[in-house]
Design an enzyme around this catalytic site. Structure first.
Site, mmCIF file in Angstrom:
data_model
loop_
_atom_site.group_PDB
_atom_site.id
_atom_site.type_symbol
_atom_site.label_atom_id
_atom_site.label_comp_id
_atom_site.label_asym_id
_atom_site.label_seq_id
_atom_site.Cartn_x
_atom_site.Cartn_y
_atom_site.Cartn_z
ATOM 1 C CD GLU A 1 -2.997 -1.044 2.245
ATOM 2 O OE1 GLU A 1 -3.707 -0.040 2.415
ATOM 3 O OE2 GLU A 1 -3.044 -2.030 3.011
ATOM 4 C CG HIS B 1 7.937 -29.313 5.418
ATOM 5 N ND1 HIS B 1 8.446 -30.546 5.762
ATOM 6 C CD2 HIS B 1 8.208 -28.492 6.462
ATOM 7 C CE1 HIS B 1 8.965 -30.482 6.978
ATOM 8 N NE2 HIS B 1 8.850 -29.245 7.419
ATOM 9 C CE LYS C 1 -12.076 -0.262 1.035
ATOM 10 N NZ LYS C 1 -11.666 0.292 2.324
#
Ligand code: F6R
Length: 336
Positions: free
Chosen positions: A217, A233, A327
């Site tokens: 950001e 792993h 948004k």
């Protein structure tokens, strides 16, 4: 201009930790056996960080939920709903779901619909100081959650004091964060034009997640995170192709003294095994007299690094046009 605004907010972080949250006198939530914190982005990360920092002290199971609604949860789960703006649709949906299920709810925002809806429903609501970008209120968020959880006996009564002492100590580190040869400046140089690969133990993974979000950001850069030992792993095998991408990565391992004893050897061997494929790597050992201090120190290093990297990329660290635009578009399509 915006650069100096974000710089001021980051500089303020230790002072935010001296704030005393104002909230309702009564929080009638009954016997707490399970806690969920619902929020998104800068309003959720405080939950993960409090969980990581106080992991050995938490009296009940705790989880953070970043989505619409709520997952299956035990009856009577205390739902802490945090949205800095008070208008985040996923968080408002979680709030509605908690109420639908009859869960005890506590809310926090700087205003917005969450405040209105909490008021109307008589739900305890805590005010967050206005005028910030949500991600720049982390000191307030950590303080609020630690106070709230101590008050509700989810954390021991001395937790807020321990945190505050660490914030006081952190104030003495400003020079170390800002001087010419400061670690965050060094990191910003390493990360410039490269992809940062950020690693930490399972417990302290939320710290590098916060770094990632701040780099995203503030500096408008991609960053990658994974935890140890899990990455030993799987990811360690993948740190190979595409060669050209790997050649432009810098791996940083954050290593706390509180990590499992075997982590030290794991980091060393991992770094040795990948060093020909990445451009470079380094290990950061958090500084500070207590776990709380080391924790805050490492968060602050990430914040300052994101600021210096924003400068290197000539990006405005405050503006987040894509998030805002997204948004707005969603709001236009389906007004909540
Ligand atoms: C902005 C930021 C974002 C917001 C997120 C949710 O600084 O960090 O991640 O926190 O979009 O919005 P709020 O916090 O208002 O619920």
């Amino acid at each position: 201009m915006a650069y100096s605004q974000m710089e001021a907010w980051i500089r303020e972080f230790p002072r935010q930790g001296l704030w005393t949250p104002e909230g309702p006198a009564e929080i009638p939530v009954g016997d707490i056996r399970h806690v969920v914190l619902a929020g998104m982005g800068g309003s959720a990360v405080g939950g993960d960080l409090v969980q990581a920092l106080f992991e050995p002290d938490l009296a009940v199971p705790f989880r953070v939920h970043r989505d619409y609604g709520l997952p299956p949860l035990p009856e009577g789960t205390l739902t802490v709903v945090v949205s800095y703006s008070g208008n985040t649709e996923e968080t408002l949906s979680a709030f509605a779901e908690a109420r639908r299920r009859g869960f005890p709810v506590v809310a926090a925002s700087s205003g917005g619909r969450l405040r209105e809806e909490a008021r109307q429903a008589g739900i305890p609501w805590f005010v967050l100081p206005e005028g910030y970008a949500p991600r720049a209120t982390l000191g307030y968020m950590l303080t609020l959650l630690t106070h709230l959880f101590a008050r509700l006996r989810v954390l021991p009564p001395e937790a807020p004091h321990r945190l505050q002492e660490a914030f006081r100590w952190l104030a003495s580190q400003e020079e170390a964060m800002t001087r010419e040869d400061a670690l965050p400046r060094e990191l910003a140089e390493k990360y410039y034009l490269r992809l940062p690969l950020l690693y930490a133990s399972r417990r302290f993974f939320p710290v590098v997640e916060r770094w990632r979000a701040q780099l995203n950001e503030n500096a408008k850069t991609l960053a990658h995170t994974a935890s140890l030992p899990e990455m030993n792993h799987n990811e360690i095998a993948g740190l190979y192709h595409p060669h050209r991408v790997l050649a432009a990565t810098w791996a940083t391992f954050l290593h706390f003294p509180e990590d499992p004893p075997r982590l030290k050897a794991r980091i060393q061997h991992t770094a040795e095994l990948i060093y020909e494929d990445v451009l470079g790597w380094n290990v950061i050992q958090p500084e500070g007299p207590t776990i709380e201090a080391r924790f805050l120190w490492s968060l602050w290093v990430g914040d300052w690094t994101s600021l210096y990297l924003a400068r290197a990329y000539e990006e405005d660290p405050v503006a987040i046009p894509r998030i805002t635009e997204l948004k707005t578009r969603l709001q236009k399509e389906h007004p909540a």
